[in-house]
Design a protein around this motif. Structure first.
Motif, PDB file in Angstrom:
ATOM      1  N   ILE A 191      14.354  -0.870  -4.475  1.00 31.10           N
ATOM      2  CA  ILE A 191      15.016  -0.320  -5.834  1.00 31.10           C
ATOM      3  C   ILE A 191      14.945   1.234  -5.894  1.00 31.10           C
ATOM      4  N   ARG A 197      14.357   4.818  -6.807  1.00 25.60           N
ATOM      5  CA  ARG A 197      13.175   5.577  -7.770  1.00 25.60           C
ATOM      6  C   ARG A 197      12.300   4.556  -8.299  1.00 25.60           C
ATOM      7  N   SER A 198      11.924   3.443  -7.877  1.00 27.34           N
ATOM      8  CA  SER A 198      11.199   2.397  -8.379  1.00 27.34           C
ATOM      9  C   SER A 198      10.192   1.826  -7.435  1.00 27.34           C
ATOM     10  N   VAL A 199       9.081   1.073  -7.860  1.00 29.41           N
ATOM     11  CA  VAL A 199       8.646   0.138  -7.049  1.00 29.41           C
ATOM     12  C   VAL A 199       9.287  -1.440  -7.185  1.00 29.41           C
ATOM     13  N   GLY A 200       9.114  -2.260  -6.272  1.00 31.03           N
ATOM     14  CA  GLY A 200       9.477  -3.458  -6.461  1.00 31.03           C
ATOM     15  C   GLY A 200      10.700  -3.728  -5.218  1.00 31.03           C
ATOM     16  N   THR A 201      11.338  -4.703  -5.387  1.00 26.13           N
ATOM     17  CA  THR A 201      12.293  -5.284  -4.607  1.00 26.13           C
ATOM     18  C   THR A 201      13.674  -5.497  -5.183  1.00 26.13           C
ATOM     19  N   SER A 202      14.743  -5.296  -4.498  1.00 28.82           N
ATOM     20  CA  SER A 202      16.024  -5.607  -4.940  1.00 28.82           C
ATOM     21  C   SER A 202      16.696  -6.736  -4.137  1.00 28.82           C
ATOM     22  N   ASP A 247      17.107  -6.865  -9.494  1.00 28.04           N
ATOM     23  CA  ASP A 247      15.801  -6.001  -9.164  1.00 28.04           C
ATOM     24  C   ASP A 247      14.629  -6.677  -9.776  1.00 28.04           C
ATOM     25  N   ARG A 300      10.823  -6.156 -10.039  1.00 29.83           N
ATOM     26  CA  ARG A 300       9.725  -4.892  -9.754  1.00 29.83           C
ATOM     27  C   ARG A 300       8.394  -5.748  -9.402  1.00 29.83           C
ATOM     28  N   GLU A 301       8.325  -6.789  -9.810  1.00 25.04           N
ATOM     29  CA  GLU A 301       6.729  -7.377  -9.854  1.00 25.04           C
ATOM     30  C   GLU A 301       6.590  -7.950  -8.042  1.00 25.04           C
TER      31      GLU A 301
END
Length: 139
Positions: free
Chosen positions: A59, A61-66, A83, A85-86
């Motif tokens: 993702i 500019r963020s944490v997590g997975t798309s 997306d 984020r968890e």
């Protein structure tokens, strides 16, 4: 000249901060108001199917997975990116090829939502299925 003296006495710093905040709050309220019928249509005319995760990425500019997913309705393929984020990128490969429930609006499959996390199911007044308990260790 007197008008310019009055303007000079105004605290520009405080008003310069408050105005954008008020505008952002009003825009957020407007978006929420306009989006409510769209969400209600999905909730009131829901149909369930499954989607398959076939790829993933980071993702921006963020944490997590798309996750890249696909599902079929009446032979037509719908592809989307979800997306989550968890779920950390280091665990994303575990989800490749796995299937998850998708709820879509009857007659409008482009209005959909993938159900992966417990809060996703809560939004549709559904219990979290036992078949997805394996996912819990990744968030």
């Amino acid at each position: 000249m007197r008008f310019l003296k009055i303007i000079d006495k105004i605290d520009h710093g405080r008003s310069a901060i408050i105005a954008p905040i008020v505008i952002i709050v009003l825009l957020g309220a407007l978006c929420s108001y306009l989006g409510a019928p769209y969400r209600n249509r999905l909730y009131n005319n829901k149909v369930f199917t499954t989607c398959e995760i076939y790829d993933y990425g980071i993702i921006a500019r963020s944490v997590g997975t798309s996750f890249s997913c696909r599902f079929y309705v009446d032979g037509e393929k719908y592809v989307f990116s979800e997306d989550v984020r968890e779920i950390a990128m280091r665990n994303a490969d575990v989800f490749l090829g796995k299937s998850f429930p998708v709820v879509y609006e009857k007659g409008n499959p482009s209005n959909f939502r993938m159900l992966m996390l417990p809060e996703d199911f809560q939004k549709f007044d559904m219990p979290y299925p036992d078949s997805l308990n394996w996912v819990r260790k990744y968030f």
